[in-house]
Every structure is written in C-alpha cells, then in structure tokens.
Design a protein around this motif. Structure first.
Motif, PDB file in Angstrom:
ATOM      1  N   ARG A 174       0.814  -1.218   0.000  1.00 33.10           N
ATOM      2  CA  ARG A 174       0.000   0.000   0.000  1.00 33.10           C
ATOM      3  C   ARG A 174       0.847   1.268   0.000  1.00 33.10           C
ATOM      4  NH1 ARG A 174      -5.047   1.422  -1.511  1.00 33.10           N
ATOM      5  NH2 ARG A 174      -5.697   3.322  -0.462  1.00 33.10           N
ATOM      6  N   ARG A 226      -3.136   3.784 -10.094  1.00 29.51           N
ATOM      7  CA  ARG A 226      -3.785   4.976  -9.553  1.00 29.51           C
ATOM      8  C   ARG A 226      -5.295   4.770  -9.447  1.00 29.51           C
ATOM      9  NH1 ARG A 226      -3.684   7.857  -7.263  1.00 29.51           N
ATOM     10  NH2 ARG A 226      -3.723   9.999  -7.990  1.00 29.51           N
ATOM     11  N   TRP A 227      -5.890   4.177 -10.465  1.00 26.43           N
ATOM     12  CA  TRP A 227      -7.330   3.884 -10.442  1.00 26.43           C
ATOM     13  C   TRP A 227      -7.677   2.951  -9.290  1.00 26.43           C
ATOM     14  CZ3 TRP A 227      -9.276  -1.128 -11.810  1.00 26.43           C
ATOM     15  CH2 TRP A 227     -10.665  -1.199 -11.918  1.00 26.43           C
ATOM     16  N   GLY A 251      -6.227   2.838  -6.446  1.00 22.08           N
ATOM     17  CA  GLY A 251      -6.025   3.448  -5.144  1.00 22.08           C
ATOM     18  C   GLY A 251      -4.598   3.622  -4.686  1.00 22.08           C
ATOM     19  N   HIS A 252      -3.605   3.230  -5.498  1.00 20.67           N
ATOM     20  CA  HIS A 252      -2.205   3.415  -5.091  1.00 20.67           C
ATOM     21  C   HIS A 252      -1.765   4.830  -5.457  1.00 20.67           C
ATOM     22  CE1 HIS A 252       1.933   2.597  -4.138  1.00 20.67           C
ATOM     23  NE2 HIS A 252       1.656   1.333  -3.842  1.00 20.67           N
ATOM     24  N   GLU A 253      -1.130   5.528  -4.519  1.00 16.28           N
ATOM     25  CA  GLU A 253      -0.805   6.935  -4.725  1.00 16.28           C
ATOM     26  C   GLU A 253       0.677   7.210  -4.972  1.00 16.28           C
ATOM     27  OE1 GLU A 253      -2.317   8.989  -1.332  1.00 16.28           O
ATOM     28  OE2 GLU A 253      -4.419   8.768  -1.959  1.00 16.28           O
ATOM     29  N   GLU A 271      -8.502  -0.972  -4.691  1.00 14.47           N
ATOM     30  CA  GLU A 271      -9.774  -0.344  -4.358  1.00 14.47           C
ATOM     31  C   GLU A 271     -10.180   0.512  -5.550  1.00 14.47           C
ATOM     32  OE1 GLU A 271      -9.340   1.772  -0.711  1.00 14.47           O
ATOM     33  OE2 GLU A 271      -8.761  -0.006   0.443  1.00 14.47           O
ATOM     34  N   SER A 299     -10.563   5.277  -8.013  1.00  7.92           N
ATOM     35  CA  SER A 299      -9.873   6.520  -7.667  1.00  7.92           C
ATOM     36  C   SER A 299      -9.699   7.457  -8.857  1.00  7.92           C
ATOM     37  CB  SER A 299      -8.500   6.204  -7.058  1.00  7.92           C
ATOM     38  OG  SER A 299      -8.649   5.583  -5.794  1.00  7.92           O
TER      39      SER A 299
END
Length: 308
Positions: A94, A117-118, A120-122, A156, A159
């Motif tokens: 994560r 990114r979509w 949920g990883h930033e 997830e 995003s």
C-alpha cells in the motif's frame, strides 16, 4: 524537490515521472516493475530475461494488466483480484514507492500507472525515457530474476474517473476527447489491429509520441502545456483520451469499445468532405448462426482482435 527517498514531489504530491538518476538512488524497498509490451508482438518476458533493471520484476500486460479479450473488448480492465495478486507478487504494498518502465514510448508503463492509480495506489511513477534512458546513462542490467514479492496491496477501484462508449461520444460533442493513437490510425489510413479504421466522431488526434522529445523522454511541462492547449485542452470543460494503452473503461470493458455499429469517422473535427456512407444491413442468417463482423469500415460489431 526531492523527498529524500528518491521520490520527487510537487506541492506535497508525488510527481508521476522519475529520472534515471532518481531511480538509481531510490531505496531498495522501491518496487520496480518491468512492463515491456509490443503491439502484436510476443510478451516481454523474453526480453526481460535477457536483461532488465536490477531488482525489477516482470509484469505481463496481457494477463496481469488486462482481462482476456472477448465481449468486453481487446484489453478489458483486469479482474481486481487478478490485478491485486500480480501487484503483490511484484512486491507492491500500500505504501511502497512503485516505478514502472518499458521500452516502447512508455505505453505499457502508462497503462500500469493508470491502473495502479485507479486502484487506489498513490505512490506510482514512470521512468522517464524508459529502459533506453537507463541504458544510455550507462546503468547496468541484470539477468537475475528476483523471487516473488510479498506485497500487501489490495486494489480499491474507482480513484480515477472512467468513460463508457456513450460517455466518450457525448464528450467528443460537448468537450474534448483526445485520440492518443498514431495519426495514421486516427485518419483511417491503416488499421493493423482493430476491425474498423478511423476514430470516434469529434475526437481530436493527439498521438502519444508527440509528447516525447527526440531522446524518448517527456517534453518539458511548459512544452506539454502549450501542446495540449493547441489541441483545445485550455478551453474545453473536460477532457479524456482514447488510447488503447491508458484509458480503460469501467468494469469489464475495452479501452477501444467502439462496436455495436457505432459510426467511426476518418475526418478531423470541422473538416469538410463527403459523409460516411450508411452501414449496410447485416445479411440474413439461419437460426443459431453466429453473426459475422461487418465489412463496412465505419461499423464495428465484433470484439477487436487481441493486442494493443
């Protein structure tokens, strides 16, 4: 500025691009993913085995970054469970810094960046210039394959926003829809993969290669701002791209889903010329016979062929 861990940041947010120098100085905990891919070519695993950035793990675009082709299109969004398992095996957690690279104008990397990114990883970045830049800087390659990672990343989805085919058509009419494929495919002069040539009516041609300099690295931010402003991004209320490598549709759909006899165009927006002729009626068939793809160049009813 540098965050001290090799990750550049701007206004507190991670930049999407990383240089060779920054990657070489990145901590060992950075997950480096080799996502080499060639349209219509074999998987990049063979090239990975011949030499890759030390510590990098190979991720296959066709099996890990897309679902199997079928009614959802040529490269549907991957099943989140399959995608998550592939990322964990690549060492992605994560809060892990992730760097992606390929050897084809960043196309595979862009798709992987978008998906992470979509999902949920930033903390995801793309290596500027890809493997070619790494080699040009005299950096070493390795043939040693790291063991599978033990990441904890769980996707997830949601995003980043997505469009379906109807949404893309509407955006092309009221805003700005960019077609990031090669110009000759946009103009319908050639179509090596999909069963119909041309583009979504109203879409503007914006080939991905135009964002790169002669050395394969991204042009400066100022250059890119001017480039996209000239395409209309400065005045459009919203924009999106229809690239077969970086703009997947929602749920289980292809990034190039223009089928069901939706009309394709070979004219640029505002161009004059004869209208696209109407699609012919499909031939009659006996009960139980499968429908054949239409021959009309502006109508797609069959799923596109596998490939980019």
């Amino acid at each position: 500025m540098s965050t001290g861990g090799g990750a550049t940041a701007h206004n507190g947010r991670m930049e999407p691009i990383v240089s060779v120098v920054e990657l070489a100085a990145a901590p060992a905990t950075t997950a480096v993913l080799d996502v080499r891919y060639r349209m219509g070519g074999p998987p990049g695993a063979g090239e990975y085995a011949k030499g890759h950035i030390p510590g990098a793990r190979y991720v296959d675009l066709d099996t890990a970054l897309a679902a199997p082709p079928g009614t959802g299109g040529r490269h549907p969004l991957p099943d989140p469970e399959v995608f998550g398992a592939a990322m964990r095996a690549a060492g992605v957690s994560r809060h892990t810094d992730v760097v992606l690279y390929d050897d084809w104008n960043g196309w595979g990397s862009a798709r992987a960046w978008w998906l992470l990114r979509w999902a949920g990883h930033e903390r995801v970045r793309v290596l500027d210039g890809g493997l070619a830049a790494w080699r040009a800087a005299g950096r070493p390659l390795s043939t040693e394959e790291p063991p599978p990672g033990d990441g904890d990343f769980t996707p997830e989805p949601g995003s980043l926003p997505v469009l379906d085919a109807d949404g893309a058509a509407a955006l092309a009419r009221r805003g700005l829809l960019l077609d990031a494929r090669a110009g000759e495919r946009y103009r319908g002069e050639t179509e090596p993969i999909d069963p119909a040539a041309g583009h979504i009516p109203g879409a503007v041609s914006a080939p991905t290669v135009d964002t790169l300099g002669p050395d394969g690295r991204f042009r400066s931010a100022a250059d890119l701002a001017g480039h996209f402003a000239a395409l209309g991004a400065a005045r459009a209320p919203r924009s999106a791209s229809t690239a077969a490598r970086a703009s997947p549709r929602p749920t289980n759909s292809s990034p190039w889903p223009w089928r069901g006899c939706r009309r394709l165009s070979t004219s640029a927006p505002g161009a004059s010329g004869p209208p696209t002729p109407p699609a012919p009626s499909p031939p009659a068939r006996s009960p139980g016979e499968a429908a054949s793809p239409p021959a009309h160049p502006g109508c797609v009813s069959a799923p596109p062929a596998p490939g980019e």
